[in-house]
Design a protein around this motif. Structure first.
Motif, mmCIF file in Angstrom:
data_model
loop_
_atom_site.group_PDB
_atom_site.id
_atom_site.type_symbol
_atom_site.label_atom_id
_atom_site.label_comp_id
_atom_site.label_asym_id
_atom_site.label_seq_id
_atom_site.Cartn_x
_atom_site.Cartn_y
_atom_site.Cartn_z
ATOM 1 N N ILE A 1 -25.598 -56.066 -99.340
ATOM 2 C CA ILE A 1 -24.241 -55.854 -99.638
ATOM 3 C C ILE A 1 -23.599 -55.793 -98.520
ATOM 4 N N HIS A 2 -23.211 -56.546 -98.156
ATOM 5 C CA HIS A 2 -22.087 -56.712 -96.622
ATOM 6 C C HIS A 2 -20.693 -55.606 -96.580
ATOM 7 N N TYR A 3 -20.119 -55.736 -97.533
ATOM 8 C CA TYR A 3 -18.511 -54.813 -97.936
ATOM 9 C C TYR A 3 -18.409 -54.708 -99.466
ATOM 10 N N LEU A 4 -17.634 -53.872 -99.446
ATOM 11 C CA LEU A 4 -17.086 -53.661 -101.469
ATOM 12 C C LEU A 4 -15.522 -53.212 -101.684
ATOM 13 N N GLU A 5 -15.190 -54.096 -101.965
ATOM 14 C CA GLU A 5 -13.524 -54.624 -101.593
ATOM 15 C C GLU A 5 -12.921 -53.470 -103.638
ATOM 16 N N SER A 6 -11.985 -52.913 -103.555
ATOM 17 C CA SER A 6 -11.653 -52.137 -104.678
ATOM 18 C C SER A 6 -10.319 -53.390 -104.913
ATOM 19 N N LEU A 7 -10.525 -53.502 -106.531
ATOM 20 C CA LEU A 7 -9.852 -54.070 -107.099
ATOM 21 C C LEU A 7 -8.840 -53.742 -108.568
ATOM 22 N N GLY A 8 -8.585 -53.060 -108.111
ATOM 23 C CA GLY A 8 -8.125 -52.268 -109.661
ATOM 24 C C GLY A 8 -8.745 -51.165 -110.640
ATOM 25 N N ILE B 1 -15.099 -50.178 -98.426
ATOM 26 C CA ILE B 1 -16.381 -49.708 -98.238
ATOM 27 C C ILE B 1 -16.966 -51.102 -97.373
ATOM 28 N N LEU B 2 -17.927 -50.989 -96.111
ATOM 29 C CA LEU B 2 -18.227 -51.120 -95.411
ATOM 30 C C LEU B 2 -19.770 -50.951 -94.729
ATOM 31 N N ASN B 3 -20.582 -52.259 -95.071
ATOM 32 C CA ASN B 3 -21.879 -51.618 -94.086
ATOM 33 C C ASN B 3 -21.947 -52.212 -92.917
ATOM 34 N N LYS B 4 -22.467 -50.821 -91.758
ATOM 35 C CA LYS B 4 -22.347 -51.055 -90.609
ATOM 36 C C LYS B 4 -23.566 -52.146 -90.091
ATOM 37 N N LYS B 5 -24.557 -52.740 -90.705
ATOM 38 C CA LYS B 5 -24.690 -53.443 -90.233
ATOM 39 C C LYS B 5 -24.394 -55.225 -90.053
ATOM 40 N N TYR B 6 -23.372 -55.271 -90.823
ATOM 41 C CA TYR B 6 -22.811 -56.423 -90.422
ATOM 42 C C TYR B 6 -21.845 -55.959 -89.539
ATOM 43 N N VAL B 7 -22.186 -55.409 -88.557
ATOM 44 C CA VAL B 7 -19.931 -55.370 -87.725
ATOM 45 C C VAL B 7 -20.866 -56.566 -87.029
ATOM 46 N N ASP B 8 -19.526 -57.320 -86.023
ATOM 47 C CA ASP B 8 -19.932 -57.958 -85.569
ATOM 48 C C ASP B 8 -18.891 -56.911 -83.909
ATOM 49 N N TYR B 9 -17.543 -56.688 -84.301
ATOM 50 C CA TYR B 9 -17.066 -56.510 -83.492
ATOM 51 C C TYR B 9 -15.540 -56.084 -84.253
ATOM 52 N N GLN C 1 -23.056 -42.617 -104.059
ATOM 53 C CA GLN C 1 -23.993 -43.678 -104.711
ATOM 54 C C GLN C 1 -24.789 -44.883 -103.443
ATOM 55 N N LEU C 2 -24.192 -45.117 -102.746
ATOM 56 C CA LEU C 2 -24.488 -45.640 -101.027
ATOM 57 C C LEU C 2 -24.960 -44.928 -100.115
ATOM 58 N N PRO C 3 -26.188 -45.513 -99.299
ATOM 59 C CA PRO C 3 -26.463 -44.452 -98.228
ATOM 60 C C PRO C 3 -25.557 -44.643 -97.002
ATOM 61 N N ALA C 4 -25.472 -43.090 -96.908
ATOM 62 C CA ALA C 4 -24.346 -42.990 -96.018
ATOM 63 C C ALA C 4 -24.394 -42.819 -94.730
ATOM 64 N N ASP C 5 -25.866 -43.320 -93.902
ATOM 65 C CA ASP C 5 -26.142 -43.760 -92.977
ATOM 66 C C ASP C 5 -25.730 -45.243 -92.521
ATOM 67 N N ASN C 6 -25.648 -46.186 -93.866
ATOM 68 C CA ASN C 6 -25.324 -48.091 -93.926
ATOM 69 C C ASN C 6 -24.083 -47.666 -93.576
ATOM 70 N N PHE C 7 -23.098 -47.047 -95.114
ATOM 71 C CA PHE C 7 -22.157 -47.445 -95.402
ATOM 72 C C PHE C 7 -21.146 -46.412 -95.012
ATOM 73 N N ILE C 8 -19.431 -46.970 -95.011
ATOM 74 C CA ILE C 8 -18.588 -46.457 -94.679
ATOM 75 C C ILE C 8 -17.532 -46.652 -94.888
#
Length: 241
Positions: free
Chosen positions: A156-163, A201-209, A187-194
């Motif tokens: 999962i790269h990120y999650l986006e709310s849509l209603g 909600i973002l998966n930190k491992k896929y951040v570039d800049y 539910q998502l691992p707190a070490d990876n998702f913010i």
């Protein structure tokens, strides 16, 4: 099977309407009536329920603040005369939001959604499907159309709310699931998702800049930062000034 339900509302009329609506629904059982959120706290300390019909504007403690105090949250259907609390409510993972006065057909739709979530929750507890760990890492179950599929959280790269739905982005493609963003946070691992925005909600491992108020991912996707989240983003993502 019967869902044990609690009505929490300071208006006796609201109790009467809901009681009248549910009397012919075989899988609903009203086990308590509370007219203050503080009463509901005491009730829940003594008795477990599956579903709460929850008003928001109540004396002393409003419904959303009450909901935040609960360690173990049952399913919640908000029943309110004020639409401005809808977004905040869904961020707290309520299963539906009924705007007073609501008709029986709309009420039934909310009840059926609650029943579906209850059955899925029971199924997940029984089978262990909601969150498992295998050689490829943690997995979560997503309902997509009429299927329940497992997805590795590391994909999962990120999650986006849509209603009342969430787009679960895997690269440049997404899966659309009928859940709220808030329901993913625990539910998502707190070490990876913010959480970086009320809608993302973002998966930190896929951040570039970081560029301005936007986080750019390694595949070029851009995710906005909410103004209330910006102060915590840099240290959590290990981004220097």
């Amino acid at each position: 099977m019967s869902l044990r339900c609690l009505i929490v509302d300071d208006e006796p009329l609201a109790h009467g309407i809901i009681t009248e609506y549910v009397k012919d629904i075989p899988f609903i059982s009203i086990v308590g009536h509370c007219y203050r959120a503080t009463e509901a706290l005491l009730f829940l300390s003594k008795q477990q329920v599956d579903l709460i019909f929850l008003d928001i504007r109540m004396p002393k403690l409003n419904g959303l603040d009450f909901l935040r105090t609960l360690q173990q949250k049952p399913l919640v259907i908000v029943t309110s005369a004020y639409e401005e609390y809808a977004l905040e409510s869904f961020d707290l993972a309520v299963c539906d939001y009924l705007l007073k006065p609501f008709r029986l057909d709309r009420f039934l739709k909310a009840i059926n959604r609650a029943l579906e979530l209850y059955q899925l929750k029971k199924q997940n507890v029984t089978t262990g499907i909601e969150k498992t760990v295998n050689q490829t890492g943690e997995q979560i179950s997503l309902k997509v159309d009429k299927k329940h599929i497992l997805i590795n959280t590391e994909e999962i790269h990120y999650l986006e709310s849509l209603g009342n739905y969430v787009k679960v982005w895997k690269g440049n493609e997404f899966l659309l699931t009928p859940r709220t963003l808030g329901s993913f946070e625990t539910q998502l691992p707190a070490d990876n998702f913010i959480r970086i925005h009320k809608s993302f909600i973002l998966n930190k491992k896929y951040v570039d800049y970081l560029e301005g108020n936007t986080i750019v991912l390694k595949n070029g996707q851009q995710v906005p930062i909410g103004k209330n989240f910006r102060g915590i983003i840099k240290p959590l993502l290990n981004i220097d000034d």
